[in-house]
Design an enzyme around this catalytic site. Structure first.
Site, PDB file in Angstrom:
ATOM      1  N   ARG A 103      46.008  50.412  29.850  1.00  0.00           N
ATOM      2  CA  ARG A 103      45.248  49.111  30.092  1.00  0.00           C
ATOM      3  C   ARG A 103      45.325  48.167  28.878  1.00  0.00           C
ATOM      4  O   ARG A 103      45.158  48.686  27.784  1.00  0.00           O
ATOM      5  CB  ARG A 103      43.526  49.480  30.192  1.00  0.00           C
ATOM      6  CG  ARG A 103      42.558  48.341  30.000  1.00  0.00           C
ATOM      7  CD  ARG A 103      41.367  48.503  30.161  1.00  0.00           C
ATOM      8  NE  ARG A 103      41.193  48.758  31.623  1.00  0.00           N
ATOM      9  CZ  ARG A 103      40.056  48.779  32.150  1.00  0.00           C
ATOM     10  NH1 ARG A 103      38.600  48.417  31.584  1.00  0.00           N
ATOM     11  NH2 ARG A 103      39.868  48.959  33.469  1.00  0.00           N
ATOM     12  N   HIS A 130      44.884  44.288  38.733  1.00  0.00           N
ATOM     13  CA  HIS A 130      44.055  45.453  38.537  1.00  0.00           C
ATOM     14  C   HIS A 130      44.453  46.543  39.692  1.00  0.00           C
ATOM     15  O   HIS A 130      43.608  46.595  40.569  1.00  0.00           O
ATOM     16  CB  HIS A 130      42.725  45.056  38.375  1.00  0.00           C
ATOM     17  CG  HIS A 130      41.816  46.231  37.796  1.00  0.00           C
ATOM     18  ND1 HIS A 130      42.065  47.578  37.455  1.00  0.00           N
ATOM     19  CD2 HIS A 130      40.299  46.345  37.519  1.00  0.00           C
ATOM     20  CE1 HIS A 130      41.271  48.356  36.964  1.00  0.00           C
ATOM     21  NE2 HIS A 130      40.027  47.586  37.010  1.00  0.00           N
ATOM     22  N   GLN A 133      42.051  49.723  40.723  1.00  0.00           N
ATOM     23  CA  GLN A 133      40.810  49.179  41.306  1.00  0.00           C
ATOM     24  C   GLN A 133      41.011  48.817  42.720  1.00  0.00           C
ATOM     25  O   GLN A 133      40.166  49.205  43.479  1.00  0.00           O
ATOM     26  CB  GLN A 133      40.219  48.004  40.412  1.00  0.00           C
ATOM     27  CG  GLN A 133      38.685  47.563  40.999  1.00  0.00           C
ATOM     28  CD  GLN A 133      37.700  48.609  40.939  1.00  0.00           C
ATOM     29  OE1 GLN A 133      37.439  49.009  39.661  1.00  0.00           O
ATOM     30  NE2 GLN A 133      37.275  48.916  41.897  1.00  0.00           N
ATOM     31  N   ASP A 224      33.692  39.101  40.684  1.00  0.00           N
ATOM     32  CA  ASP A 224      33.972  39.808  39.630  1.00  0.00           C
ATOM     33  C   ASP A 224      33.443  38.749  38.652  1.00  0.00           C
ATOM     34  O   ASP A 224      32.912  37.677  38.701  1.00  0.00           O
ATOM     35  CB  ASP A 224      35.314  40.121  39.466  1.00  0.00           C
ATOM     36  CG  ASP A 224      35.814  40.827  38.224  1.00  0.00           C
ATOM     37  OD1 ASP A 224      34.845  41.407  37.823  1.00  0.00           O
ATOM     38  OD2 ASP A 224      36.769  40.575  37.899  1.00  0.00           O
ATOM     39  N   CYS A 264      33.848  45.330  41.185  1.00  0.00           N
ATOM     40  CA  CYS A 264      34.414  46.350  40.570  1.00  0.00           C
ATOM     41  C   CYS A 264      33.758  46.894  39.202  1.00  0.00           C
ATOM     42  O   CYS A 264      33.853  47.896  38.757  1.00  0.00           O
ATOM     43  CB  CYS A 264      36.008  46.126  39.950  1.00  0.00           C
ATOM     44  SG  CYS A 264      35.892  44.840  38.766  1.00  0.00           S
ATOM     45  N   ARG A 292      37.080  55.425  42.714  1.00  0.00           N
ATOM     46  CA  ARG A 292      38.053  55.178  41.763  1.00  0.00           C
ATOM     47  C   ARG A 292      38.808  56.561  41.423  1.00  0.00           C
ATOM     48  O   ARG A 292      40.004  56.788  40.921  1.00  0.00           O
ATOM     49  CB  ARG A 292      37.668  54.678  40.184  1.00  0.00           C
ATOM     50  CG  ARG A 292      37.259  53.114  40.279  1.00  0.00           C
ATOM     51  CD  ARG A 292      38.557  52.202  40.612  1.00  0.00           C
ATOM     52  NE  ARG A 292      39.454  52.390  39.508  1.00  0.00           N
ATOM     53  CZ  ARG A 292      39.430  51.749  38.219  1.00  0.00           C
ATOM     54  NH1 ARG A 292      38.563  50.995  38.017  1.00  0.00           N
ATOM     55  NH2 ARG A 292      40.457  52.224  37.359  1.00  0.00           N
TER      56      ARG A 292
HETATM   57  N1  NVA Z   1      37.981  40.951  35.545  1.00  0.00           N
HETATM   58  C1  NVA Z   1      37.584  41.987  34.692  1.00  0.00           C
HETATM   59  C2  NVA Z   1      37.583  43.133  35.419  1.00  0.00           C
HETATM   60  C3  NVA Z   1      37.143  44.374  34.529  1.00  0.00           C
HETATM   61  C4  NVA Z   1      37.050  45.793  35.137  1.00  0.00           C
HETATM   62  C5  NVA Z   1      38.252  42.063  33.350  1.00  0.00           C
HETATM   63  O1  NVA Z   1      39.213  41.746  33.220  1.00  0.00           O
HETATM   64  O2  NVA Z   1      37.473  41.996  32.098  1.00  0.00           O
HETATM   65  N1   CP Z   2      36.271  48.534  37.168  1.00  0.00           N
HETATM   66  C1   CP Z   2      36.783  48.915  36.050  1.00  0.00           C
HETATM   67  O1   CP Z   2      37.931  49.018  35.824  1.00  0.00           O
HETATM   68  O2   CP Z   2      35.744  49.345  35.225  1.00  0.00           O
HETATM   69  P1   CP Z   2      36.060  49.700  33.626  1.00  0.00           P
HETATM   70  O3   CP Z   2      36.099  48.491  32.878  1.00  0.00           O
HETATM   71  O4   CP Z   2      34.791  50.430  33.220  1.00  0.00           O
HETATM   72  O5   CP Z   2      37.143  50.736  33.568  1.00  0.00           O
END
Ligand code: NVA
Ligand code: CP
Length: 305
Positions: A103, A130, A133, A224, A264, A292
């Site tokens: 990540r 993502h 997800q 989101d 998510c 997940r």
């Molecule tokens: N769009 C958000 C998703 C978090 C799971 C981010 O990238 O922070």
């Molecule tokens: N939805 C998601 O990816 O959650 P986290 O950021 O907690 O991993």
């Protein structure tokens, strides 16, 4: 040849179905208490340059339930945070581990890691995508609605990593996809090129700055956060830009009866979604979070077996 999961644009509809089917099988086994140690003795390196709750816990629990072991590497504590190039990290981790989950911010970093790694690389979120997800989201929708083909999914909010992956995943699975974003916060151009090229009567893609028109007749409404990880400094300006792009009771009234809501998480109640809509659909949203685990296990199994 080794397989990676870097973004949904790299997958076929058949490959997505294979992941969802494997997840259904693994979920059923876990619920029935049937052991499934298909990755016994295998190790997954999990690199987190950005924060996480669900991705970390679902991957770490998932590899454990499959009989393997997960190693958490934070950007801060490892040499990755001190600038060791992904080309080198990839070749080192490939000598110890059987898979790498990462990540981070830049999709290029993940693509480079995959290019140099001899083991499968899984994208656990970048600024672009993502995929893990959205595979869990597709699984949740299929589980609740019975099938994906012909359903209309609608995304309201920022044209971010979630929007990009929902557009590609939805269209590949035979769904209609409608997206409403402010004009200056549209999804990625490569994703829009794919979406418009893919748009046809069976999988219609629409992009608008009018949330009401996107929501009309939807079977699933997605949203989101307005400011993703790394955009904290823009949160104030974004709050103003996204006014009117909230999933609330008026938006839900335009969707089809029985429409689902997916988020998510983490969610900001009172911003992209109202507390009443969130709570009314919390079963669907927390099923999505649970899934997940099952979908991550399916990905690990299919890539690392
Ligand atoms: N769009 C958000 C998703 C978090 C799971 C981010 O990238 O922070
Ligand atoms: N939805 C998601 O990816 O959650 P986290 O950021 O907690 O991993």
């Amino acid at each position: 040849m080794k397989k990676d999961l870097l973004k949904l644009l790299d997958l076929s509809r058949q490959e997505i179905t294979e992941i969802l089917d494997a997840a259904a099988d693994l979920k059923q086994k876990q619920k029935a208490g049937i052991a499934h140690p298909y990755l016994a003795g295998k190790t997954l390196a999990m690199i987190f340059v950005k924060n996480s709750t669900r991705t970390r816990v679902s991957f770490e629990t998932g590899i454990y339930q499959l009989g393997g072991h997960g190693i958490y590497l934070s950007g801060k504590d490892s040499q990755i945070g001190r600038g060791e190039p992904p080309q080198d990290t990839a070749r080192v981790l490939s000598r110890y581990c059987d898979g790498i989950m990462i990540r981070t911010y830049d999709q290029e970093e993940v693509e480079t890691l995959a290019k140099y790694a001899d083991v499968p690389v899984i994208n656990g979120l970048t600024d672009l995508a993502h995929p893990c997800q959205v595979l869990a989201d597709l699984f949740t929708i299929r589980e609740r609605k019975g099938a994906l083909e012909g359903l209309k999914i609608c995304y309201i909010g920022d044209g971010n990593n979630m929007a990009n992956s929902i557009i590609v995943g939805g269209l590949l699975c035979g769904m209609h996809v409608s997206v409403a974003t402010p004009p200056q916060y549209r999804p990625d151009e490569t994703v829009l090129d794919f979406a418009f090229a893919h748009s046809c009567p069976e999988t219609l893609f629409t992009l608008t700055d009018n949330p009401a028109s996107a929501a009309r007749g939807a079977d699933v409404i997605f949203t989101d956060v307005w400011a993703s990880m790394g955009q904290e400094d823009e949160a104030h300006a974004r709050r103003a830009a996204f006014e009117g792009f909230q999933v609330n009771a008026s938006i839900m009234a335009l969707a089809n009866p029985g429409a689902m809501v997916q988020h998510c998480l983490p969610a900001h109640r009172g911003e992209e979604i109202t507390a009443d809509v969130f709570e009314a659909h919390s079963d669907e949203i927390f099923d999505e979070a649970e899934n997940r685990l099952h979908v991550q296990k399916a990905i690990l199994y299919l890539l690392m077996k």
